[in-house]
Design an enzyme around this catalytic site. Structure first.
Site, short mmCIF file in Angstrom:
data_model
loop_
_atom_site.label_atom_id
_atom_site.label_comp_id
_atom_site.label_asym_id
_atom_site.label_seq_id
_atom_site.Cartn_x
_atom_site.Cartn_y
_atom_site.Cartn_z
N ASP A 478 0.86 -1.18 0.00
CA ASP A 478 0.00 0.00 0.00
C ASP A 478 0.90 1.24 0.00
O ASP A 478 2.09 1.15 0.33
CB ASP A 478 -0.90 -0.03 1.24
CG ASP A 478 -1.80 1.18 1.32
OD1 ASP A 478 -2.37 1.56 0.29
OD2 ASP A 478 -1.91 1.75 2.42
N ASP A 677 -1.47 -0.75 6.03
CA ASP A 677 -1.64 -0.23 7.40
C ASP A 677 -3.07 0.17 7.71
O ASP A 677 -3.37 0.55 8.83
CB ASP A 677 -0.75 1.00 7.60
CG ASP A 677 -1.31 2.24 6.92
OD1 ASP A 677 -1.84 2.11 5.79
OD2 ASP A 677 -1.22 3.32 7.51
N ASP A 681 -7.01 -2.23 3.84
CA ASP A 681 -6.08 -3.30 3.47
C ASP A 681 -6.43 -4.63 4.12
O ASP A 681 -5.85 -5.67 3.77
CB ASP A 681 -4.65 -2.92 3.86
CG ASP A 681 -4.18 -1.63 3.21
OD1 ASP A 681 -4.41 -1.48 2.00
OD2 ASP A 681 -3.62 -0.78 3.91
#
Length: 790
Positions: A478, A677, A681
């Site tokens: 990410d 994080d 996700d």
């Protein structure tokens, strides 16, 4: 203050995943199998002996228990099911963590492995895992008894005031509750594994404990059956301490495993807790009422007041506001919402008031979709079979066969008293094959490796993650909060029309003191860092989505995007080229107008972490394919990727898109790790072969992942891969030690050296050999703590 250009927020509107059911569902049954109508297991009708006929149809079952339940009430298990999948109600279905195909509508144990079933979809009100509570009670209540028995066995003969017979009976009395109460679940699982013809570690533990305890009881109750050669310190050798210690160590291992497994449901509970409990509904007569969230229906008009969470997915009918969607997109900057825009349930409203029309409620909301995706991904990941389990079937059969052969050969052909020797040697075989070292082989390596990893800022959730990490070849990362800091920071000031950069920053920061927007916070923080003298703004006015206006001293100021400048009659064309360059590099740009004239621009961006560049280079050098997948705009994503040297980029992706990417790469044969994080996700973290969460991120991300990088430093992934390889090698060594002792000890215990050397291995020596194997395993595992992984 909301000053993004529109193209930067294309991903923030609409909720593209809303209304789409998660892909996947129940796994496809293996060819040639049928489903047990009672427990839902896949059964091979060619091998299962359990079947029954009803209404002209033959049904097959995994066990006699399921067959009996079916025959008693066939209608209960043959009720018609809906063609449409029914959303899982928390706590309504229970599954086995080791065998996800085992499903039933009530708590119980798995018919294959005997493990306690867990809720398929945990609820917020679920109590602590009952198996964890039960094992904790058994462990702590009997641990003192185990310690006393161990002391008596080791040094009891030194107590002159304690007669030998009394000491032996005392050991029996103290060991009985440890074995017969604390160890009872192990015996149940042992019997279950034998009944279902699936020998495993429980088979070994059950047989080993039963052999040690049973032999010792006989030696205590009827010591006259044994020859004098088996006496030491005035009594026949007993091995109560071996049985008690094995039970206590096994319980301890189970407690550690159960605590790790409980984190799986913690992720889903955290997600469920994000949704608001109530919503404010507008009646047709104009009045309003607060109702429970479960009573909201599609089409209801709902008011979302400042500081409240959006109750359900819907469309804005009235009002303007900023919505913090970071819990879904990971993007830290709030998104402007006005009439016609879509909003997502559980996101946070800022200062404005909105009226929305509910479009997706209950299990159809984006949040519910994410919850289902996380649960589905967690269920679909089959638990790794331990190396010991792979050979347990043949190992158990071999030990049992050798023990039986030892009993018969000594009984019929051995010297007198032949059957006494037969029983003793058969027991010796079982004791020396007791799986204490085998049981410690992997857990000891895992425990040491886990502690060593924690020293380097890497937290593994379970042994499976440590064992599988070395196989990863593809890493999806990410952007926000993983590669970048996850919060806006001052980037650059460009002055125009005779103003200085410091003056532009000072005026902008003075006005922005009245704003709560993250971009304004970044500007004010930079001005204070430079020691600029800020003034108190007057007549402050926020224009949602375009910027802010007000006066500072005698100057009339406006800070915002191109639209605000045009409303103020200011032409930003002279700085347009610089602004586009900054936007192309991933920054958000705000213009400053002073008394109707352009004074300059300020750029704010989410800075790349200092460690990201080195981490990406190290990971690529280690042979990993790096893929960026972010909910942020394509331009910003490409800018960060270019700076870090990442070639494969996916921008404007939603949670469903991320897990689809994971599954596509897995289908291509890749072993995929996902690093992120945010809550957005979580499904991909749970669905990847290895989920890696940043310790600086959300609790949900960390609960969904198998690995957490405490400092959010991706360089920890390199260390984790090296640690994984070293740990697996260590476990193989430990298993070799354990099996080597058995390979040498079992034949000697069976008496193969007796015809040549007249040597027999008493149960006492067998217990000593078993202890030595455990010591070897522990000592070898401790070496991991001194290994360097930098």
């Amino acid at each position: 203050m909301n000053t993004h250009e529109p193209h930067q927020h294309a991903h923030g509107h609409g909720g593209s995943t809303a209304g789409h059911a998660p892909e996947g569902g129940p796994p496809t049954p293996p060819p040639g199998t049928v489903k047990d109508p009672v427990c839902g297991m896949n059964v091979d009708p060619q091998t299962s002996p359990h079947h029954a006929e009803h209404a002209g149809t033959t049904y097959h079952f995994c066990s006699a228990g399921c067959c009996t339940k079916f025959v008693a009430d066939p209608g209960k298990y043959l009720a018609p099911t809906s063609a449409e999948p029914v959303p899982v109600v928390p706590g309504s279905m229970y599954i086995c963590p080791m065998h996800p195909e085992v499903r039933q509508d009530h708590p119980g144990t798995c018919p294959i492995c005997g493990m306690a079933l867990e809720p398929e979809m945990p609820g917020l009100d679920d109590e602590k895992n009952p198996e964890l509570v039960d094992f904790s009670r058994r462990f702590w209540w009997t641990l003192p008894l185990t310690l006393v028995v161990l002391v008596l066995a080791m040094v009891g003969h030194r107590f002159a005031s304690l007669p030998t017979d009394v000491r032996t009976w005392l050991e029996l009395v103290l060991t009985a509750p440890v074995v017969l109460w604390a160890g009872w679940p192990f015996f149940e699982r042992c019997v279950q594994s034998i009944r279902n013809r699936s020998p495993n570690m429980w088979t070994l533990i059950g047989i080993g404990v039963a052999a040690a305890f049973g032999y010792s009881v006989v030696a205590t109750v009827a010591p006259g059956l044994f020859p004098d050669s088996f006496r030491e310190h005035g009594r026949v050798g007993v091995y109560f301490e071996a049985a008690a210690v094995i039970v206590s160590l096994t319980l301890l291992g189970q407690l550690l495993e159960l605590r790790a497994r409980s984190q799986t449901s913690a992720a889903i509970k955290s997600l469920l807790g994000l949704a608001p409990k109530t919503a404010r509904r507008l009646r047709d007569d104009g009045t309003e009422e607060d109702i429970d969230l479960s009573h909201v229906h599609v089409g209801d008009r709902l008011r979302v007041r400042p500081g409240e969470k959006v109750p359900v997915d819907g469309k804005v009918l009235e009002g303007r506001s900023n919505i913090d969607e970071s819990m879904l997109t990971g993007e830290p900057i709030p998104v402007e919402k006005a009439a016609g825009d879509r909003v997502i349930g559980a996101t946070m409203n800022a200062t404005g008031s909105l009226v929305i029309r509910a479009e997706k409620v209950g299990s159809q909301t984006v949040l519910s979709q994410i919850v289902q995706l996380v649960a589905q991904a967690q269920r679909s990941r089959a638990p790794m079979q331990r190396m010991a389990d792979k050979v347990a079937f043949w190992f158990v059969l071999a030990v049992l066969a050798i023990a039986v052969a030892t009993l018969l050969v000594w009984g019929f052909f051995g010297p007198e008293p032949s059957w006494t020797y037969a029983v003793l040697n058969a027991v010796s075989v079982l004791i020396i094959a007791c799986p204490c070292a085998l049981g410690l082989a992997t857990p000891m390596s895992i425990m040491v490796a886990t502690g060593r990893a924690a020293q380097g800022g890497v937290l593994f959730r379970d042994a499976e993650a440590i064992e599988n990490f070395r196989r990863i070849d593809t890493l999806i990362v990410d952007k926000t909060g993983t590669l970048t800091e996850g919060r806006p920071a001052f980037r650059e000031t460009i002055a125009a029309n005779g103003f200085t950069e410091d003056e532009v920053l000072r005026l902008a920061a003075s006005l922005d003191q009245g704003s709560e927007h993250p971009l304004a916070d970044a500007i004010v923080a930079e001005a204070r860092r430079r020691g600029l003298a800020l003034e108190t703004p007057q007549d402050f006015e926020s224009s949602t989505g375009i910027g802010v206006r007000g006066t500072v001293g005698a100057l009339t100021l406006a800070i915002g995007n191109t639209q605000l400048m045009r409303e103020q009659g200011v032409d930003p064309a002279s700085l347009q080229a610089q602004a586009e360059t900054l936007r192309h590099e991933g920054a958000s740009v705000m213009y400053l107008a002073v008394d109707g004239a352009l004074a300059g621009l300020i750029a704010v961006a989410d800075p790349i972490k200092a460690s990201s560049r080195e981490a990406i280079r190290a990971l690529q050098a280690d042979g990993l394919r790096i893929v960026m997948a972010t909910g942020d705009g394509v331009a910003t994503a490409n800018a960060v990727a270019r700076e870090l040297g990442i070639d494969e980029v996916h921008g404007e992706v939603r949670p469903k898109d991320k897990i689809d990417l994971v599954q596509r790469l897995q289908a291509e044969g890749h072993r995929v790790a996902m690093a992120g994080d945010g809550i957005n996700d979580a499904p991909a973290l749970a669905g990847a072969d290895i989920g890696i969460a940043m310790g600086t991120g959300t609790d949900v991300a960390m609960s969904s992942a198998q690995v957490t990088l405490v400092k959010g430093d991706l360089r920890g992934i390199v260390r984790a891969r090296k640690l994984s390889s070293a740990t697996v090698a260590n476990m193989k060594q430990n298993l070799t030690f354990a099996f080597l002792y058995n390979a040498l000890g079992v034949p000697i215990a069976a008496g193969v050296l007796y015809p040549v050397f007249g040597l027999l291995l008493s149960p006492m020596v067998a217990a000593l050999a078993m202890s030595l194997s455990s010591v070897s395993v522990v000592a070898n595992a401790l070496r991991l703590g001194k290994t360097r992984f930098e």
